[in-house]
Design an enzyme around this catalytic site. Structure first.
Site, PDB file in Angstrom:
ATOM      1  N   GLN A   1       0.827  -1.203   0.000  1.00  0.00           N
ATOM      2  CA  GLN A   1       0.000   0.000   0.000  1.00  0.00           C
ATOM      3  C   GLN A   1       0.866   1.259   0.000  1.00  0.00           C
ATOM      4  O   GLN A   1       0.534   2.261  -0.638  1.00  0.00           O
ATOM      5  CB  GLN A   1      -0.927   0.004   1.219  1.00  0.00           C
ATOM      6  CG  GLN A   1      -1.976   1.107   1.184  1.00  0.00           C
ATOM      7  CD  GLN A   1      -2.954   0.944   0.037  1.00  0.00           C
ATOM      8  OE1 GLN A   1      -3.338  -0.163  -0.313  1.00  0.00           O
ATOM      9  NE2 GLN A   1      -3.374   2.060  -0.547  1.00  0.00           N
TER      10      GLN A   1
ATOM     11  N   SER B   1      -5.511   1.397   4.830  1.00  0.00           N
ATOM     12  CA  SER B   1      -6.226   0.706   3.764  1.00  0.00           C
ATOM     13  C   SER B   1      -6.984  -0.508   4.286  1.00  0.00           C
ATOM     14  O   SER B   1      -6.445  -1.343   5.013  1.00  0.00           O
ATOM     15  CB  SER B   1      -5.243   0.238   2.681  1.00  0.00           C
ATOM     16  OG  SER B   1      -5.895  -0.583   1.729  1.00  0.00           O
TER      17      SER B   1
ATOM     18  N   ALA C   1      -5.543   4.977  -0.215  1.00  0.00           N
ATOM     19  CA  ALA C   1      -5.254   5.127   1.213  1.00  0.00           C
ATOM     20  C   ALA C   1      -3.761   5.203   1.480  1.00  0.00           C
ATOM     21  O   ALA C   1      -2.955   4.603   0.783  1.00  0.00           O
ATOM     22  CB  ALA C   1      -5.858   3.964   1.980  1.00  0.00           C
TER      23      ALA C   1
ATOM     24  N   HIS D   1      -7.760  -2.938   2.558  1.00  0.00           N
ATOM     25  CA  HIS D   1      -7.196  -4.117   1.905  1.00  0.00           C
ATOM     26  C   HIS D   1      -6.224  -4.853   2.834  1.00  0.00           C
ATOM     27  O   HIS D   1      -6.090  -6.072   2.755  1.00  0.00           O
ATOM     28  CB  HIS D   1      -6.503  -3.726   0.604  1.00  0.00           C
ATOM     29  CG  HIS D   1      -7.448  -3.361  -0.500  1.00  0.00           C
ATOM     30  ND1 HIS D   1      -8.078  -4.303  -1.281  1.00  0.00           N
ATOM     31  CD2 HIS D   1      -7.884  -2.160  -0.933  1.00  0.00           C
ATOM     32  CE1 HIS D   1      -8.862  -3.694  -2.157  1.00  0.00           C
ATOM     33  NE2 HIS D   1      -8.757  -2.385  -1.966  1.00  0.00           N
TER      34      HIS D   1
ATOM     35  N   TRP E   1     -16.720  -0.320  -6.912  1.00  0.00           N
ATOM     36  CA  TRP E   1     -16.044  -1.617  -7.093  1.00  0.00           C
ATOM     37  C   TRP E   1     -15.513  -2.211  -5.776  1.00  0.00           C
ATOM     38  O   TRP E   1     -15.179  -3.383  -5.724  1.00  0.00           O
ATOM     39  CB  TRP E   1     -14.859  -1.446  -8.045  1.00  0.00           C
ATOM     40  CG  TRP E   1     -13.821  -0.482  -7.518  1.00  0.00           C
ATOM     41  CD1 TRP E   1     -12.809  -0.750  -6.620  1.00  0.00           C
ATOM     42  CD2 TRP E   1     -13.699   0.910  -7.818  1.00  0.00           C
ATOM     43  NE1 TRP E   1     -12.076   0.380  -6.359  1.00  0.00           N
ATOM     44  CE2 TRP E   1     -12.596   1.418  -7.080  1.00  0.00           C
ATOM     45  CE3 TRP E   1     -14.396   1.788  -8.656  1.00  0.00           C
ATOM     46  CZ2 TRP E   1     -12.191   2.752  -7.153  1.00  0.00           C
ATOM     47  CZ3 TRP E   1     -13.992   3.112  -8.721  1.00  0.00           C
ATOM     48  CH2 TRP E   1     -12.904   3.577  -7.977  1.00  0.00           C
ATOM     49  N   HIS E   2     -15.446  -1.423  -4.736  1.00  0.00           N
ATOM     50  CA  HIS E   2     -14.792  -1.837  -3.483  1.00  0.00           C
ATOM     51  C   HIS E   2     -15.823  -2.373  -2.496  1.00  0.00           C
ATOM     52  O   HIS E   2     -16.639  -1.627  -1.956  1.00  0.00           O
ATOM     53  CB  HIS E   2     -14.060  -0.641  -2.883  1.00  0.00           C
ATOM     54  CG  HIS E   2     -13.344  -0.930  -1.595  1.00  0.00           C
ATOM     55  ND1 HIS E   2     -11.983  -1.109  -1.518  1.00  0.00           N
ATOM     56  CD2 HIS E   2     -13.798  -1.073  -0.329  1.00  0.00           C
ATOM     57  CE1 HIS E   2     -11.630  -1.331  -0.257  1.00  0.00           C
ATOM     58  NE2 HIS E   2     -12.726  -1.319   0.487  1.00  0.00           N
TER      59      HIS E   2
ATOM     60  N   ASP F   1     -11.706  -5.615  -4.510  1.00  0.00           N
ATOM     61  CA  ASP F   1     -12.126  -4.779  -5.630  1.00  0.00           C
ATOM     62  C   ASP F   1     -12.639  -5.703  -6.724  1.00  0.00           C
ATOM     63  O   ASP F   1     -11.997  -6.708  -7.050  1.00  0.00           O
ATOM     64  CB  ASP F   1     -10.957  -3.944  -6.156  1.00  0.00           C
ATOM     65  CG  ASP F   1     -10.513  -2.882  -5.170  1.00  0.00           C
ATOM     66  OD1 ASP F   1     -11.332  -2.478  -4.324  1.00  0.00           O
ATOM     67  OD2 ASP F   1      -9.336  -2.458  -5.252  1.00  0.00           O
TER      68      ASP F   1
ATOM     69  N   GLU G   1     -16.502   4.615  -4.717  1.00  0.00           N
ATOM     70  CA  GLU G   1     -15.853   3.433  -5.287  1.00  0.00           C
ATOM     71  C   GLU G   1     -16.868   2.299  -5.395  1.00  0.00           C
ATOM     72  O   GLU G   1     -16.987   1.474  -4.479  1.00  0.00           O
ATOM     73  CB  GLU G   1     -14.663   2.998  -4.424  1.00  0.00           C
ATOM     74  CG  GLU G   1     -13.520   3.997  -4.403  1.00  0.00           C
ATOM     75  CD  GLU G   1     -12.260   3.445  -3.736  1.00  0.00           C
ATOM     76  OE1 GLU G   1     -12.287   2.273  -3.301  1.00  0.00           O
ATOM     77  OE2 GLU G   1     -11.252   4.182  -3.677  1.00  0.00           O
TER      78      GLU G   1
END
Length: 258
Positions: free
Chosen positions: A144, A170, A165, A172, A230-231, A179, A228
């Site tokens: 990240q 993040s 981020a 993630h 997609w997230h 995503d 977002e």
């Protein structure tokens, strides 16, 4: 929802599911509820209480605020709540879903509970004739950092931080986010995905499998990030349903727990 349905859900999922982040909720008191249902309701209330933002943060002498409930499925990570640089989930696995790229990669991974849920989401999409693919899941702190620094060098830090981020901030890194995109937008991560049939399906159905669109449209001031579509972020089926139906952010939902 009728009381007998609540009882059925409680009996099926029970207390252990709460801690695992499965489909569960704090049910209001109903005189006819069984002892099992009451115990489970109380446990979930305690679960939310224990995961309230005010109870899951510590601040270092340097002023860095770090989250303390790292393994929770409702861990709240944002611009004010950091993950330790050394943190990596211990239960990362690769879900059996299609990806937009081939070969092995850490970003195919998710925490086991989220991986199981996303397999069900993708199976439902396929059944409905929706062709989606996963693009990016788990990212380490160092990964990240590289992504953010690259974006910052191109756009400047302030602009970059609207769409990516900083390291430690993040979702993630939690292993609970993925995503998702489609061929209709060339598997890019762009806001136009939200207007595609795939993006619309994801928005309408993600909560059924425990996921929320974490950074919703017109929620930028609340989340700190641009829209977002997609997230997706795993939080558990009931909580995802509550957040989605009430059009809340994860921050708003968890702030209710005192």
């Amino acid at each position: 929802m009728k009381s007998f349905t609540r009882k059925s859900i409680v009996s099926t999922l029970l207390i252990g599911s709460v801690i695992a982040g499965a489909a569960f909720t704090a049910f209001p008191f109903i005189p006819s509820m069984t002892p099992v249902a009451l115990a489970a309701s109380s446990s979930f209330t305690q679960f939310l209480h224990d995961n309230a933002p005010s109870r899951t943060i510590k601040t270092s002498s340097s002023g860095l605020s770090t989250v303390t409930n790292l393994s929770s499925t409702v861990v709240l990570v944002n611009k004010k709540r950091n993950l330790p640089s050394s943190y990596a989930p211990k239960d990362l696995v690769v879900p059996n879903i299609p990806f937009s790229f081939s070969g092995s990669s850490p970003k195919k991974q998710m925490r086991k509970v989220a991986a199981t849920a996303i397999e069900k989401l993708f199976a439902a999409a396929k059944k409905d004739g929706i062709d989606i693919k996963a693009v990016s899941g788990y990212r380490s702190y160092s990964t990240q950092k590289s992504i953010f620094n690259r974006n910052a060098s191109i756009k400047g830090e302030a602009v970059a931080n609207k769409t990516s981020a900083r390291p430690g901030q993040s979702e993630h890194q939690t292993g609970l986010a993925m995503d998702i995109s489609s061929a209709s937008v060339r598997y890019d991560l762009q806001q136009s995905f939200g207007n595609t049939k795939e993006g619309k399906w994801l928005k309408a159905n993600a909560h059924k499998y425990g996921f929320i669109i974490r950074y919703g449209k017109d929620q930028e001031k609340l989340t700190g990030y641009s829209y977002e579509p997609w997230h997706v972020r795993y939080v558990g089926v009931y909580i995802a349903g509550e957040i989605t139906s009430q059009k809340l952010t994860l921050e708003q939902y968890l702030e209710r727990a005192k």
